[in-house]
Design an enzyme around this catalytic site. Sequence first.
Site, PDB file in Angstrom:
ATOM      1  N   GLU A  41     -37.983  17.145  -1.276  1.00 30.20           N
ATOM      2  CA  GLU A  41     -37.459  16.911   0.086  1.00 30.20           C
ATOM      3  C   GLU A  41     -36.059  17.466   0.238  1.00 30.20           C
ATOM      4  O   GLU A  41     -35.160  17.090  -0.511  1.00 30.20           O
ATOM      5  CB  GLU A  41     -37.373  15.399   0.365  1.00 30.20           C
ATOM      6  CG  GLU A  41     -38.703  14.786   0.682  1.00 30.20           C
ATOM      7  CD  GLU A  41     -38.561  13.320   1.102  1.00 30.20           C
ATOM      8  OE1 GLU A  41     -39.450  12.559   0.743  1.00 30.20           O
ATOM      9  OE2 GLU A  41     -37.556  12.962   1.763  1.00 30.20           O
ATOM     10  N   TYR A  67     -33.885   3.713  13.693  1.00 27.35           N
ATOM     11  CA  TYR A  67     -34.363   3.969  12.323  1.00 27.35           C
ATOM     12  C   TYR A  67     -35.394   2.886  11.962  1.00 27.35           C
ATOM     13  O   TYR A  67     -35.162   2.025  11.135  1.00 27.35           O
ATOM     14  CB  TYR A  67     -33.147   3.946  11.397  1.00 27.35           C
ATOM     15  CG  TYR A  67     -33.344   4.392   9.960  1.00 27.35           C
ATOM     16  CD1 TYR A  67     -34.557   4.839   9.468  1.00 27.35           C
ATOM     17  CD2 TYR A  67     -32.258   4.363   9.090  1.00 27.35           C
ATOM     18  CE1 TYR A  67     -34.684   5.244   8.152  1.00 27.35           C
ATOM     19  CE2 TYR A  67     -32.369   4.765   7.775  1.00 27.35           C
ATOM     20  CZ  TYR A  67     -33.592   5.207   7.314  1.00 27.35           C
ATOM     21  OH  TYR A  67     -33.707   5.594   6.005  1.00 27.35           O
TER      22      TYR A  67
HETATM   23  N1  UDP Z   1     -29.770   5.591  -0.784  1.00 27.95           N
HETATM   24  C1  UDP Z   1     -28.899   5.962  -1.777  1.00 27.95           C
HETATM   25  N2  UDP Z   1     -29.380   6.306  -2.994  1.00 27.95           N
HETATM   26  C2  UDP Z   1     -30.708   6.294  -3.272  1.00 27.95           C
HETATM   27  C3  UDP Z   1     -31.601   5.887  -2.258  1.00 27.95           C
HETATM   28  C4  UDP Z   1     -31.104   5.558  -1.017  1.00 27.95           C
HETATM   29  O1  UDP Z   1     -27.703   6.007  -1.567  1.00 27.95           O
HETATM   30  O2  UDP Z   1     -31.088   6.637  -4.417  1.00 27.95           O
HETATM   31  C5  UDP Z   1     -29.203   5.252   0.539  1.00 27.95           C
HETATM   32  C6  UDP Z   1     -29.119   6.488   1.440  1.00 27.95           C
HETATM   33  O3  UDP Z   1     -27.956   6.356   2.237  1.00 27.95           O
HETATM   34  C7  UDP Z   1     -30.342   6.362   2.285  1.00 27.95           C
HETATM   35  C8  UDP Z   1     -30.427   4.854   2.476  1.00 27.95           C
HETATM   36  O4  UDP Z   1     -30.015   4.332   1.218  1.00 27.95           O
HETATM   37  O5  UDP Z   1     -30.227   7.046   3.511  1.00 27.95           O
HETATM   38  C9  UDP Z   1     -31.795   4.331   2.854  1.00 27.95           C
HETATM   39  O6  UDP Z   1     -32.715   4.720   1.873  1.00 27.95           O
HETATM   40  P1  UDP Z   1     -34.281   4.604   2.097  1.00 27.95           P
HETATM   41  O7  UDP Z   1     -34.941   4.861   0.797  1.00 27.95           O
HETATM   42  O8  UDP Z   1     -34.554   3.340   2.814  1.00 27.95           O
HETATM   43  O9  UDP Z   1     -34.528   5.848   3.070  1.00 27.95           O
HETATM   44  P2  UDP Z   1     -35.856   6.489   3.668  1.00 27.95           P
HETATM   45  O10 UDP Z   1     -36.957   6.237   2.680  1.00 27.95           O
HETATM   46  O11 UDP Z   1     -36.057   5.849   5.016  1.00 27.95           O
HETATM   47  O12 UDP Z   1     -35.503   7.932   3.760  1.00 27.95           O
END
Ligand code: UDP
Length: 373
Positions: A305, A353
């Site tokens: 990604e 979100y």
């Molecule tokens: N995040 C982070 N480190 C990680 C995973 C997530 O700092 O290894 C933070 C990052 O700011 C991200 C937010 O946590 O945008 C939310 O993560 P999530 O996995 O919920 O995001 P999604 O799966 O919706 O992309």
Amino acid sequence: MKYDYLIVGAGLFGATFAYEAAKRGKKCLVIDKRNHIGGNVYTREVEGIQVHVYGAHIFHTSDKDIWNYINQFAEFNHYVNSPVAVYKDELYNLPFNMNTFSKMWNIKTPREAEDIIHSQIECLGITEPKNLEEQALSLVGTDVYEKLIKGYTEKQWGRDCKELPAFIIKRLPLRFTYDNNYFNDRYQGIPIGGYTQIVEKMLNGVDVRLEEDFFALRDTGKLSDGTEIAYDNLLFTGQIDEYYGSEFGPLEYRSVRFETETLDCGNYQGNAVVNYTAREVPYTRIIEHKHFEFGQQEKTVISREYSSEWKPGIEPYYPVNNEKNNALYEKYKAMADKESHVFFGGRLGQYKYYDMDKVLMAALDCVRTHLGE
Ligand code: UDP
């Protein structure tokens, strides 16, 4: 053709609304600009593996009614999301828990972890966190922030952590137990056989037209094959700013590009989700799709990604809910509130979100508002 509802977008919000409206005897037309239904929850089978084409979707909720609701449309497996984070040559468990802390500081007890984190937080003197950086630092301290949050977040959002809202980091649990479950929710799983079947069942018996451009329909009153369309009400699940011709200026969104490969090996990374938290690695995470369904196929499919700023022509995925955009959104929302037969739903229509369970809740709320119980 005359419809009670024109629903723009065949994603989870639009499909849920269409299903409920049809159940109440309303005549609905669902259109989507893509050549398939499902919006971003769409999954497609490759080598016997359900590929999450628009990024990993893990259903989780604490709401029993919502869990029962989605289970009408598919059987869910017992997948529990437990991502791993790679930072340079180090590997950690997520979310932030005792497995993470013991590896980071070579400690064993919650007390030791709490002491280290508290001592790091104390030095910072943050009283009220004003942004994502301050929020993260005041929750987990400097080491975890620097290794597991800062780089990932800046790649994901293309913005400095000081310019991002604090709530984004509150999505992640912090716990002082050896528990790698990424979510705190009571119910969690992946629909066996993918998400597309859910949306297919929701739209069963509803008129659906794919590869249709709403704005062309709005201008001409006709579908691409010339069929004239009239409708009493409109549910729009696309970008609300685009609906209003961006008259107050464009809202910002983040996009994601997926590099998907089929590999001739049975198990590439040993986990469905591996995050790459260092700034230098250009992608944010690698998804190995088969592990969402405990797949034993001979091949595997992985997706890297890459996060980018949204621009016209590419797909929007995430609203950027900082102060500037939220203020702009309020202007569009004020326009929307004045409409009597047009309403907006989903991540793009409500500039929110949303997780999938929240999309369902919002769609069912919308059903109650427009169609009653
Ligand atoms: N995040 C982070 N480190 C990680 C995973 C997530 O700092 O290894 C933070 C990052 O700011 C991200 C937010 O946590 O945008 C939310 O993560 P999530 O996995 O919920 O995001 P999604 O799966 O919706 O992309």
